[in-house]
Enzyme design. Structure first.
Site, PDB file in Angstrom:
ATOM      1  N   ASP A 285       0.849  -1.179   0.000  1.00 49.02           N
ATOM      2  CA  ASP A 285       0.000   0.000   0.000  1.00 49.02           C
ATOM      3  C   ASP A 285       0.903   1.253   0.000  1.00 49.02           C
ATOM      4  O   ASP A 285       2.113   1.174   0.179  1.00 49.02           O
ATOM      5  CB  ASP A 285      -0.945  -0.027   1.211  1.00 49.02           C
ATOM      6  CG  ASP A 285      -2.234   0.744   0.966  1.00 49.02           C
ATOM      7  OD1 ASP A 285      -2.241   1.638   0.088  1.00 49.02           O
ATOM      8  OD2 ASP A 285      -3.241   0.483   1.654  1.00 49.02           O
ATOM      9  N   GLU A 490      -9.859   6.990   5.374  1.00 50.52           N
ATOM     10  CA  GLU A 490      -8.869   6.297   6.181  1.00 50.52           C
ATOM     11  C   GLU A 490      -8.885   6.760   7.644  1.00 50.52           C
ATOM     12  O   GLU A 490      -9.935   6.928   8.244  1.00 50.52           O
ATOM     13  CB  GLU A 490      -7.488   6.409   5.510  1.00 50.52           C
ATOM     14  CG  GLU A 490      -7.515   5.827   4.099  1.00 50.52           C
ATOM     15  CD  GLU A 490      -6.160   5.722   3.437  1.00 50.52           C
ATOM     16  OE1 GLU A 490      -5.162   5.439   4.116  1.00 50.52           O
ATOM     17  OE2 GLU A 490      -6.098   5.904   2.195  1.00 50.52           O
TER      18      GLU A 490
END
Length: 598
Positions: A285, A490
């Site tokens: 990621d 997030e």
């Protein structure tokens, strides 16, 4: 042809083997490197043999850049890659998580939680097909989707990226993989990557594994579970993705029982690659290596060593690529990372590139540009919106329902922070990374849609924040109040309280005290609904984060279509009950799978 790898008719594995045998170490580690477009230059691509580029959330050629502008930019980068010694094309990745959502004018679909409410796997497959066309039109080859997290706690800031708290629903919705990549032929080996052609994009099942099960719903947190539970709850959707030929898998920032997923060789290599037979590549990621140690970005050499040796094949660097490549080279030359590990990673990356067809067709297909945001695509998004809406209340007395609303009412009030705000309607991961407010792209707000469907004689009064004076001398037939969450992504979305922001409850309450009121809650997750507010409301609809097509909402609240959606998550009464799915006799406000029809 003397170069087997250049022969489109040669078997893919023969092409991979031939090309790998011709590559230098610098070319190999370059292929394992993905960098952000903002630091990419033709010289960097050529001199460092960069294998992949990406746009981080909101990273675009320029403000309001359309798909043709994206194609120009990506083709420019590709031409640099084709000038290298071996001419290995790049693949360009983008966060197309609810449509090609970085691009102005693209069709924006509901976020995954809304699609989970539809329970419609075929619809999700079609959304994948449309998303692939719009991504390809802009020149990109690779979508970082689907997110197959099983979200067990609405306090998690990525809850809306999960289709459901229920593993079986998430498994059904992996049909997005077939939509994005195309349908593999019968007998296609499980775990071997597949791409149908130039109208499809590489998918990425993410975030492996357990990202939705962290303690307290903390983003990038720790999932405490036995291996059996991890496999049964969180890993199961990956098996469905592998069966559909998913080309890549993205590792999770989170940990499992205290060990970071990015350094977990047992799960990445022994389980995913060896036991499950995954033959595509595993990608890190964004800046995941920088997050392994405190302070951010420290101990970088160790971060490279531990992630690559654990089984990460391509590293989403994305900025410090020169430092990354210098340290990486040193680790291979010292023997700390073996050539066998490098060759395995590069073999996987090349396999996906040959399957993707980028050697034969490296540049964008401009014939697809007219499809971006076209009527047929927006109609599919509108269908997704209407099927995603969940009706939680209809009338204070079941014998006197509020819905469907009357299109010929004399005067109506439309109010609230989310009634005329396309940015709020779309949520995070839209045009920018975090999402933002206002007319951020082309689309239809709830207010736009109501004005379109109401009778010409109806007076539609819109007030963002009504006051008691709004009602003086006005005789409203009914009010539609749209409130909910602002955009977030997030960790910025982690929320221990889960109250309706912007004084949404108070605003809806003020209106409901004076006129029959339908509240539309625009949200990425269940929020606290106070009993006093619920009692006052005549109707309550959850719209999730529906995207650009507000007409899907009016299709249903005015009765042209029936309500279809069912809750993809249990709706708690108070945050003290969380995580509620795990508790027996939990007494939810609305149980998982609840949804009225009308």
């Amino acid at each position: 042809m003397e170069c087997i790898y250049k022969d489109p008719n040669a078997p893919i594995e023969a092409r991979v083997k031939d090309l790998l045998s011709r590559m230098t170490l610098l070319e190999k580690i370059g292929q394992m490197t993905q960098i952000e477009r903002s630091v990419a230059t033709p010289a960097a691509i050529k001199d460092r043999f960069i294998g992949s580029l990406l746009s981080g959330g909101g990273s675009k050629p320029f403000e309001n850049a359309k798909s043709a502008d994206w194609a120009d930019m990506i083709d420019g980068f590709q031409k640099a890659a084709l000038e290298t010694r071996l001419g290995i094309p790049i693949i360009y990745g983008i966060d197309a998580v609810h449509g090609n959502n970085n691009v102005y004018g693209a069709t924006i679909f509901p976020h995954n939680i809304g699609l989970g409410a539809t329970r419609d796997a075929d619809l999700v497959r079609k959304i994948g097909e449309v998303t692939a066309l719009e991504v390809r039109a802009g020149g990109a080859h690779y979508a970082f989707a689907p997110c197959v997290a099983v979200s067990r706690d609405p306090r998690w800031g990525r809850c809306y990226e999960s289709y459901s708290e229920n593993t079986e629903i998430v498994r059904k919705m992996t049909s997005l993989v077939t939509g994005l990549q195309g349908q593999p032929p019968e007998g296609h080996p499980i775990g071997y990557p597949f791409l149908a052609g130039r109208k499809n994009v590489l998918g990425s099942a993410k975030h492996f594994v357990g990202d939705g099960g962290t303690e307290h719903g903390t983003n990038e947190g720790n999932t405490i579970a036995s291996y059996d539970d991890l496999e049964r709850i969180h890993m199961a959707p990956y098996l469905d993705c592998l069966a559909q030929g998913v080309c890549t898998v993205m590792a999770s920032y989170s940990s499992w029982n205290g060990k970071r997923m990015h350094t977990n060789d047992f799960l990445l290599t022994e389980v995913l690659k060896n036991k499950l037979g995954f033959k595509g590549f595993v990608i890190s990621d964004w800046e995941a290596l920088d997050r392994l140690y405190a302070p951010h970005g420290s101990n970088y050499r160790e971060a490279i060593l531990s992630t690559v040796n654990a089984g990460i094949d391509m590293v989403m660097v994305p900025f410090r690529f020169e430092l990354f490549l210098d340290e990486f080279l040193s680790l291979v030359e010292s023997g700390e990372i073996s050539m066998a590990r490098i060759d395995d990673a590069v073999e996987r990356i090349l396999r996906v590139k040959f399957i993707a067809g980028v050697f034969e067709d490296p540049l964008s297909d401009r014939s697809l540009l007219d499809l971006v945001g076209c009527k047929a695509h927006r109609e599919l998004a509108r269908e997704a919106v209407r099927k995603s809406l969940v009706l939680l209340k209809n009338g204070k007395d079941p014998k006197r329902p509020l819905l469907p609303l009357d299109k010929k009412a004399k005067r109506i009030l439309v109010a609230g922070t989310h009634a005329d705000n396309l940015g709020y309607q779309c949520g995070g991961w839209t045009i920018t990374w975090e999402g933002t407010t206002g007319r951020i792209t082309e689309g239809t707000t709830i207010l736009d849609a109501i004005k379109e469907v109401m009778d010409d004689k109806t007076e539609v009064i819109y007030e963002l924040n009504p006051t008691p004076e709004t009602f003086s001398g006005q005789d409203f037939s009914f009010a539609v109040v749209a409130v909910g969450e602002g955009p977030y992504v997030e960790t910025g979305g982690d929320d221990p309280e889960l109250k309706i922001p912007f004084n949404g409850s108070e605003l809806a309450s003020l209106v409901a005290d004076r006129v029959p009121t339908l509240m539309i809650l625009v949200t990425g997750r269940p929020l606290v609904l106070e009993p006093s507010l619920l009692e006052k409301l005549d109707g309550l609809v959850v719209a999730w984060l529906p995207g650009t097509e507000g007409r899907g909402i009016t299709d249903v609240i005015f009765g042209d279509y029936a309500f279809h959606g069912r809750l993809p998550m249990t709706w708690f009464r108070s945050v003290d009950q969380l995580p509620i799915h795990a508790r027996e006799n939990s007494d939810p406000l609305f149980p998982y799978d609840f949804g009225l029809t009308c």
